[in-house]
Design a protein around this motif. Structure first.
Motif, PDB file in Angstrom:
ATOM      1  N   ARG A   1       1.868   4.621  -8.450  1.00 31.04           N
ATOM      2  CA  ARG A   1       0.934   5.218  -7.497  1.00 31.04           C
ATOM      3  C   ARG A   1       0.162   4.128  -6.746  1.00 31.04           C
ATOM      4  O   ARG A   1      -0.096   4.259  -5.550  1.00 31.04           O
ATOM      5  CB  ARG A   1      -0.033   6.152  -8.220  1.00 31.04           C
ATOM      6  CG  ARG A   1      -0.922   6.917  -7.248  1.00 31.04           C
ATOM      7  CD  ARG A   1      -1.882   7.861  -7.960  1.00 31.04           C
ATOM      8  NE  ARG A   1      -2.587   8.676  -6.979  1.00 31.04           N
ATOM      9  CZ  ARG A   1      -3.658   8.265  -6.309  1.00 31.04           C
ATOM     10  NH1 ARG A   1      -4.147   7.053  -6.535  1.00 31.04           N
ATOM     11  NH2 ARG A   1      -4.235   9.048  -5.412  1.00 31.04           N
ATOM     12  N   GLU A   2      -0.187   3.045  -7.437  1.00 26.21           N
ATOM     13  CA  GLU A   2      -0.905   1.963  -6.783  1.00 26.21           C
ATOM     14  C   GLU A   2      -0.038   1.327  -5.693  1.00 26.21           C
ATOM     15  O   GLU A   2      -0.541   0.948  -4.627  1.00 26.21           O
ATOM     16  CB  GLU A   2      -1.314   0.908  -7.815  1.00 26.21           C
ATOM     17  CG  GLU A   2      -2.417  -0.027  -7.375  1.00 26.21           C
ATOM     18  CD  GLU A   2      -3.751   0.681  -7.190  1.00 26.21           C
ATOM     19  OE1 GLU A   2      -3.961   1.748  -7.791  1.00 26.21           O
ATOM     20  OE2 GLU A   2      -4.569   0.166  -6.422  1.00 26.21           O
ATOM     21  N   VAL A   3       1.263   1.229  -5.947  1.00 33.95           N
ATOM     22  CA  VAL A   3       2.188   0.734  -4.917  1.00 33.95           C
ATOM     23  C   VAL A   3       2.143   1.651  -3.706  1.00 33.95           C
ATOM     24  O   VAL A   3       2.045   1.201  -2.550  1.00 33.95           O
ATOM     25  CB  VAL A   3       3.628   0.657  -5.480  1.00 33.95           C
ATOM     26  CG1 VAL A   3       4.628   0.392  -4.354  1.00 33.95           C
ATOM     27  CG2 VAL A   3       3.728  -0.436  -6.537  1.00 33.95           C
ATOM     28  N   ALA A   4       2.219   2.959  -3.942  1.00 33.36           N
ATOM     29  CA  ALA A   4       2.218   3.924  -2.839  1.00 33.36           C
ATOM     30  C   ALA A   4       0.917   3.874  -2.049  1.00 33.36           C
ATOM     31  O   ALA A   4       0.918   3.971  -0.813  1.00 33.36           O
ATOM     32  CB  ALA A   4       2.465   5.332  -3.384  1.00 33.36           C
ATOM     33  N   VAL A   5      -0.199   3.729  -2.739  1.00 33.31           N
ATOM     34  CA  VAL A   5      -1.499   3.643  -2.048  1.00 33.31           C
ATOM     35  C   VAL A   5      -1.508   2.447  -1.103  1.00 33.31           C
ATOM     36  O   VAL A   5      -1.930   2.550   0.062  1.00 33.31           O
ATOM     37  CB  VAL A   5      -2.645   3.543  -3.071  1.00 33.31           C
ATOM     38  CG1 VAL A   5      -3.951   3.157  -2.386  1.00 33.31           C
ATOM     39  CG2 VAL A   5      -2.816   4.873  -3.804  1.00 33.31           C
ATOM     40  N   ALA A   6      -1.050   1.305  -1.601  1.00 27.63           N
ATOM     41  CA  ALA A   6      -1.030   0.107  -0.763  1.00 27.63           C
ATOM     42  C   ALA A   6      -0.093   0.279   0.433  1.00 27.63           C
ATOM     43  O   ALA A   6      -0.419  -0.120   1.562  1.00 27.63           O
ATOM     44  CB  ALA A   6      -0.612  -1.109  -1.595  1.00 27.63           C
ATOM     45  N   LEU A   7       1.075   0.886   0.200  1.00 24.66           N
ATOM     46  CA  LEU A   7       1.998   1.139   1.314  1.00 24.66           C
ATOM     47  C   LEU A   7       1.344   2.025   2.362  1.00 24.66           C
ATOM     48  O   LEU A   7       1.486   1.801   3.569  1.00 24.66           O
ATOM     49  CB  LEU A   7       3.273   1.802   0.784  1.00 24.66           C
ATOM     50  CG  LEU A   7       4.234   0.904  -0.007  1.00 24.66           C
ATOM     51  CD1 LEU A   7       5.285   1.743  -0.720  1.00 24.66           C
ATOM     52  CD2 LEU A   7       4.903  -0.117   0.930  1.00 24.66           C
ATOM     53  N   GLY A   8       0.616   3.047   1.917  1.00 23.44           N
ATOM     54  CA  GLY A   8      -0.075   3.915   2.858  1.00 23.44           C
ATOM     55  C   GLY A   8      -1.092   3.153   3.682  1.00 23.44           C
ATOM     56  O   GLY A   8      -1.192   3.332   4.899  1.00 23.44           O
ATOM     57  N   TRP A   9      -1.875   2.296   3.027  1.00 21.31           N
ATOM     58  CA  TRP A   9      -2.881   1.520   3.763  1.00 21.31           C
ATOM     59  C   TRP A   9      -2.234   0.582   4.782  1.00 21.31           C
ATOM     60  O   TRP A   9      -2.839   0.236   5.800  1.00 21.31           O
ATOM     61  CB  TRP A   9      -3.732   0.710   2.784  1.00 21.31           C
ATOM     62  CG  TRP A   9      -4.892   1.494   2.274  1.00 21.31           C
ATOM     63  CD1 TRP A   9      -4.969   2.184   1.108  1.00 21.31           C
ATOM     64  CD2 TRP A   9      -6.136   1.705   2.931  1.00 21.31           C
ATOM     65  NE1 TRP A   9      -6.186   2.825   0.992  1.00 21.31           N
ATOM     66  CE2 TRP A   9      -6.930   2.535   2.094  1.00 21.31           C
ATOM     67  CE3 TRP A   9      -6.673   1.268   4.141  1.00 21.31           C
ATOM     68  CZ2 TRP A   9      -8.214   2.933   2.447  1.00 21.31           C
ATOM     69  CZ3 TRP A   9      -7.954   1.671   4.486  1.00 21.31           C
ATOM     70  CH2 TRP A   9      -8.711   2.487   3.647  1.00 21.31           C
ATOM     71  N   LEU A  10      -1.007   0.181   4.505  1.00 24.83           N
ATOM     72  CA  LEU A  10      -0.287  -0.684   5.439  1.00 24.83           C
ATOM     73  C   LEU A  10       0.501   0.115   6.476  1.00 24.83           C
ATOM     74  O   LEU A  10       1.236  -0.467   7.275  1.00 24.83           O
ATOM     75  CB  LEU A  10       0.651  -1.618   4.663  1.00 24.83           C
ATOM     76  CG  LEU A  10      -0.064  -2.668   3.786  1.00 24.83           C
ATOM     77  CD1 LEU A  10       0.930  -3.351   2.861  1.00 24.83           C
ATOM     78  CD2 LEU A  10      -0.785  -3.692   4.658  1.00 24.83           C
ATOM     79  N   GLY A  11       0.373   1.438   6.447  1.00 27.49           N
ATOM     80  CA  GLY A  11       1.040   2.294   7.428  1.00 27.49           C
ATOM     81  C   GLY A  11       2.502   2.537   7.142  1.00 27.49           C
ATOM     82  O   GLY A  11       3.214   3.092   7.984  1.00 27.49           O
ATOM     83  N   ARG A  12       2.972   2.187   5.964  1.00 29.71           N
ATOM     84  CA  ARG A  12       4.399   2.334   5.634  1.00 29.71           C
ATOM     85  C   ARG A  12       4.592   3.653   4.862  1.00 29.71           C
ATOM     86  O   ARG A  12       4.928   3.690   3.684  1.00 29.71           O
ATOM     87  CB  ARG A  12       4.867   1.129   4.835  1.00 29.71           C
ATOM     88  CG  ARG A  12       4.805  -0.152   5.650  1.00 29.71           C
ATOM     89  CD  ARG A  12       4.812  -1.425   4.821  1.00 29.71           C
ATOM     90  NE  ARG A  12       5.996  -1.563   3.996  1.00 29.71           N
ATOM     91  CZ  ARG A  12       6.219  -2.613   3.190  1.00 29.71           C
ATOM     92  NH1 ARG A  12       5.335  -3.606   3.142  1.00 29.71           N
ATOM     93  NH2 ARG A  12       7.314  -2.679   2.448  1.00 29.71           N
ATOM     94  N   TRP A  13       4.360   4.764   5.580  1.00 33.06           N
ATOM     95  CA  TRP A  13       4.301   6.067   4.938  1.00 33.06           C
ATOM     96  C   TRP A  13       5.649   6.552   4.424  1.00 33.06           C
ATOM     97  O   TRP A  13       5.715   7.275   3.422  1.00 33.06           O
ATOM     98  CB  TRP A  13       3.696   7.087   5.892  1.00 33.06           C
ATOM     99  CG  TRP A  13       2.249   6.831   6.153  1.00 33.06           C
ATOM    100  CD1 TRP A  13       1.671   6.291   7.249  1.00 33.06           C
ATOM    101  CD2 TRP A  13       1.178   7.074   5.236  1.00 33.06           C
ATOM    102  NE1 TRP A  13       0.319   6.180   7.100  1.00 33.06           N
ATOM    103  CE2 TRP A  13      -0.021   6.661   5.867  1.00 33.06           C
ATOM    104  CE3 TRP A  13       1.109   7.602   3.944  1.00 33.06           C
ATOM    105  CZ2 TRP A  13      -1.255   6.756   5.247  1.00 33.06           C
ATOM    106  CZ3 TRP A  13      -0.132   7.705   3.324  1.00 33.06           C
ATOM    107  CH2 TRP A  13      -1.286   7.286   3.977  1.00 33.06           C
ATOM    108  N   ASP A  14       6.748   6.180   5.099  1.00 33.08           N
ATOM    109  CA  ASP A  14       8.071   6.589   4.604  1.00 33.08           C
ATOM    110  C   ASP A  14       8.325   6.045   3.211  1.00 33.08           C
ATOM    111  O   ASP A  14       8.787   6.765   2.320  1.00 33.08           O
ATOM    112  CB  ASP A  14       9.160   6.087   5.551  1.00 33.08           C
ATOM    113  CG  ASP A  14       9.444   7.074   6.667  1.00 33.08           C
ATOM    114  OD1 ASP A  14      10.136   7.812   6.646  1.00 33.08           O
ATOM    115  OD2 ASP A  14       8.941   7.147   7.602  1.00 33.08           O
ATOM    116  N   GLU A  15       8.014   4.752   3.019  1.00 37.92           N
ATOM    117  CA  GLU A  15       8.210   4.148   1.706  1.00 37.92           C
ATOM    118  C   GLU A  15       7.238   4.730   0.681  1.00 37.92           C
ATOM    119  O   GLU A  15       7.591   4.959  -0.470  1.00 37.92           O
ATOM    120  CB  GLU A  15       8.015   2.638   1.808  1.00 37.92           C
ATOM    121  CG  GLU A  15       9.039   1.937   2.694  1.00 37.92           C
ATOM    122  CD  GLU A  15       8.624   0.512   2.997  1.00 37.92           C
ATOM    123  OE1 GLU A  15       8.202   0.262   4.147  1.00 37.92           O
ATOM    124  OE2 GLU A  15       8.696  -0.309   2.090  1.00 37.92           O
TER     125      GLU A  15
END
Length: 718
Positions: A642-656
């Motif tokens: 989940r922490e990986v996904a949160v960081a991806l979201g903050w970086l705008g990489r929503w697909d990943e």
């Protein structure tokens, strides 16, 4: 008004404690009942005052008394009496020895409240609003200064001075005419500002403003010019709270922004719905934190964690007395091969060693095989078979497979109860483990009942200060915290720490484990400075007795980092976790779960500092390492995912991010079940990603399915 004045020959005014637009509040003595009360007196009007204005203020005061007196709820200030004395209107209320939320924020120099505190306050306010709205009452001036938290943690709404009764609309309309500003600009709903119809959803908007301020340290529109504030409430979307405080969870941010919808129909439609959303957020915060609490103190074996009693190895299991005789009576007719039993004992010990190395998946497989082989050779209720099943439960618990662990422990409890009796220490030890597993499954009420029963049996058979009795009381304190009974949890843990200090010594590992729990509960109560001091004392004591690099000393250092992060000192926390990860890697290895936990702390604090690329890299490495060491669906692995996904979201990489959130949700569904709060939180994370990707219809469908499950669960629970 003056000190020592006697109202109606009963209420002695002692000290002025507040003054506002309508009147004064005095600390007073109810001389008839001998109790301290608060007396609110309508401020006398100057002779030059507008008579119409004076009359309106008087009517408002009378209505406050009538509204407040009609409300009976633990979250509402109690009204004892109302009347008039020598031309002075007075209202007698319970005296609250606490501080309002504005004072709490200002005490901390506008530092936002810790999230556990915020959620606790929010749930209580939501419950009080649900009650008042059900009575047809709209507060209309909800703000931090009108919400008081008393020392035991109870939160109360006060000052219903401009509240509206649903059946008194015409009456209140006359009182809120031109020239009489009603409400406080920083917390007023758009419809209240416009002078339109106001219903309970206006309070929900104000509640959103309060939560925003508690979460970020400032209201949504923080300007000195009142008119500018009002215009922004009407026309401007608030800055998302996580842009001010990244550590806030997405579900909490979504709830706050939902409450701040410009149109009443855009907001949650009642406070009961808000309460359920807050409960889910709270459950997620407890279970998906940087470090699951069941593992927080688990660094030095069963004795060190304070949650389990001593576990005799197979070769130490007594094959004598009543237990042996009862088990032997049920043995298979054929004699067991002594050589086979020796091999099984050796494999049992090997599985214990695997566990000590943190290789829990392998330990589970060996314990399972040994348990089955012992059952075939000796019988299902032989002490050695049960010893293996007990250890199998322990290893399953370490892998986060709480339901499977519970199944094993229940088998052991049933067999030991038949052979030894319900109050035998070995039976009680297994029952205590069932309570621990129930807690891991979120069944804290069930766990509380078992702990209470076991504690009663231990006190009867062993005495109140026997080490095993104190261990059970320690567990009870832990579970009280999970039930949200934080003050009781703190007081119980504090008493156990004192008793262990008397019985075992101040530096004994068990004493320090309980002081560790005291510190944890202080943190949950929002007393992070006190928690920090307590943890540092534990670090010093453990370092002196065990050495600075002992796993238990390092565990306490980890918690120091948690406190620093909660206090907004993320730079210090990051440095601590870097040093801790290096020590853990040197002492225990780079892939050890505790090394990975320290690195997880690094990633969390990198995110808090806005260093999201570094946070993503760290979280991804920890995620992969935990999957390899603990298994892909261990709770710690899923938290890192989940922490990986949160960081991806903050970086705008929503697909990943969507892909990772789905992996986490599916893992939690398999491990915890489709209706578990953590699973539902992950499904909401998935829906949020879909929203960000413009896939609104899919997001709405998923949100609705989650909401339906929660409604069904809530209905079943009640």
């Amino acid at each position: 008004m003056g000190e020592n004045r006697l109202i109606r020959e009963r209420y002695r005014l002692i000290e002025l404690i507040g003054r506002g637009g309508m009147g004064e509040v005095w600390r007073a003595e109810d001389e008839a009942l001998g109790r301290k009360v608060a007396v609110k007196c309508l401020k006398p009007m100057k002779t030059s005052s507008d008579p119409a204005h004076s009359r309106a203020m008087e009517l408002r005061f009378r209505r406050e008394a009538r509204v407040a007196a009609s409300l009976q709820h633990r979250g509402i200030t109690v009204v004892h009496d109302f009347g008039e004395d020598d031309g002075v209107l007075y209202l007698v209320m319970e005296l609250l020895d606490g501080r309002n939320l504005l004072q709490l924020l200002e005490d901390g120099q506008r530092i936002p409240l810790p999230v556990p505190d915020l959620l606790d306050i929010a749930e209580q306010v939501a419950a009080a609003l649900a009650y008042t709205h059900a009575q047809g009452v709209v507060h209309r001036d909800l703000k931090p200064a009108n919400i008081i938290r008393v020392p035991d943690g109870t939160v109360k709404i006060c000052d219903f001075g401009i509240a509206r009764l649903g059946h008194d609309i015409g009456f209140t309309s006359r009182l809120t005419g031109t020239g009489m500003a009603m409400g406080t600009p920083h917390y007023m709903s758009p419809e209240q500002i416009a002078g339109g119809e106001v219903d309970h959803r206006s309070d929900l908007y104000s509640f959103g403003c309060v939560l925003y301020e508690l979460a970020t340290g400032a209201p949504p529109f923080d300007m000195d010019d009142a008119w500018a504030v009002l215009v922004r409430h009407r026309d401007t979307a608030p800055e998302p709270p996580r842009e001010r405080r990244p550590e806030l969870s997405e579900p909490l941010e979504r709830l706050i922004l939902d409450l701040l919808g410009k149109e009443p129909d855009d907001r949650p439609q009642d406070a009961q719905v808000i309460g359920k959303r807050l409960a889910a957020i709270q459950a997620s915060a407890e279970r998906a934190s940087e470090l699951p609490h069941w593992a927080r103190t688990l660094t030095g074996g069963p004795q060190a964690i304070g949650c389990r009693g001593p576990r005799p190895a197979a070769e130490d299991t007594p094959l004598a007395g009543a237990w042996y005789n009862a088990a032997w009576a049920a043995r298979p007719r054929h004699a067991a091969d002594p050589e086979l039993l020796a091999v099984l004992a050796s494999r049992h010990n090997a599985a214990l060693s695997l566990g000590r190395l943190g290789r829990w998946s392998e330990a589970v497989e060996v314990h399972r095989a040994v348990a089955q082989a012992r059952e075939d050779a000796l019988g299902a209720e032989h002490p050695e078979t049960l010893a293996s099943r007990y250890e199998l439960g322990f290893a399953l618990s370490r892998l986060g497979l709480a339901q499977e662990a519970l199944n094993e422990y229940e088998r052991v409890v049933a067999a030991r109860s038949r052979a030894l009796g319900a109050d035998h220490p070995q039976t009680l030890a297994a029952r205590q483990e069932t309570a621990f597993a129930l807690g891991r499954l979120g069944r804290h009420e069930d766990a509380h009942q078992v702990y209470t029963e076991v504690l009663g049996a231990r006190e009867r058979t062993m005495g109140a200060e026997h080490p095993d009795t104190l261990r059970c009381r320690h567990n009870l304190a832990f579970n009280l915290g999970r039930l949200g009974r934080l003050q009781e949890s703190y007081e119980t843990a504090r008493d156990v720490a004192a008793a262990r200090s008397r019985v075992l010594g101040a530096g004994h590992p068990d004493t320090l484990v309980t002081r560790f729990e005291v510190a944890y509960t202080l943190g949950q109560l929002g007393r992070w400075e006190d928690a920090l001091a307590e943890y540092r004392d534990v670090v010093a004591a453990r370092s002196a007795s065990l050495g600075p690099d002992h796993p238990d000393s390092l565990a306490a250092r980890y918690e120091v980092g948690i406190c620093l992060g909660r206090l907004g000192r993320s730079e210090e926390a990051l440095k601590l976790y870097r040093d801790l990860a290096a020590v853990r890697a040197r002492v225990q290895g780079a892939e050890h779960p505790e090394t990975l936990r320290a690195r997880h702390g690094m990633g969390v604090n990198l995110g808090r500092l806005g260093r999201w690329k570094e946070a993503l890299a760290e979280a991804h490495q920890v995620y992969e390492a935990r999957a390899g060491a603990l298994g892909a669906e261990h709770p710690d692995t899923l938290v890192s995912g989940r922490e990986v996904a949160v960081a991806l979201g903050w970086l705008g990489r929503w697909d990943e991010a969507l892909g990772i959130y789905r992996v986490v949700a599916e893992g939690r569904e398999r491990a915890l079940g489709p209706n578990h709060p953590d699973t539902l939180t992950s499904r909401n994370d998935e829906a949020h990603c879909l929203e960000q990707l413009g896939r609104g219809a899919e997001a709405v469908d998923l949100y609705r399915r989650v909401a339906a499950i929660r409604r069904e669960y809530a209905t079943t629970a009640t």
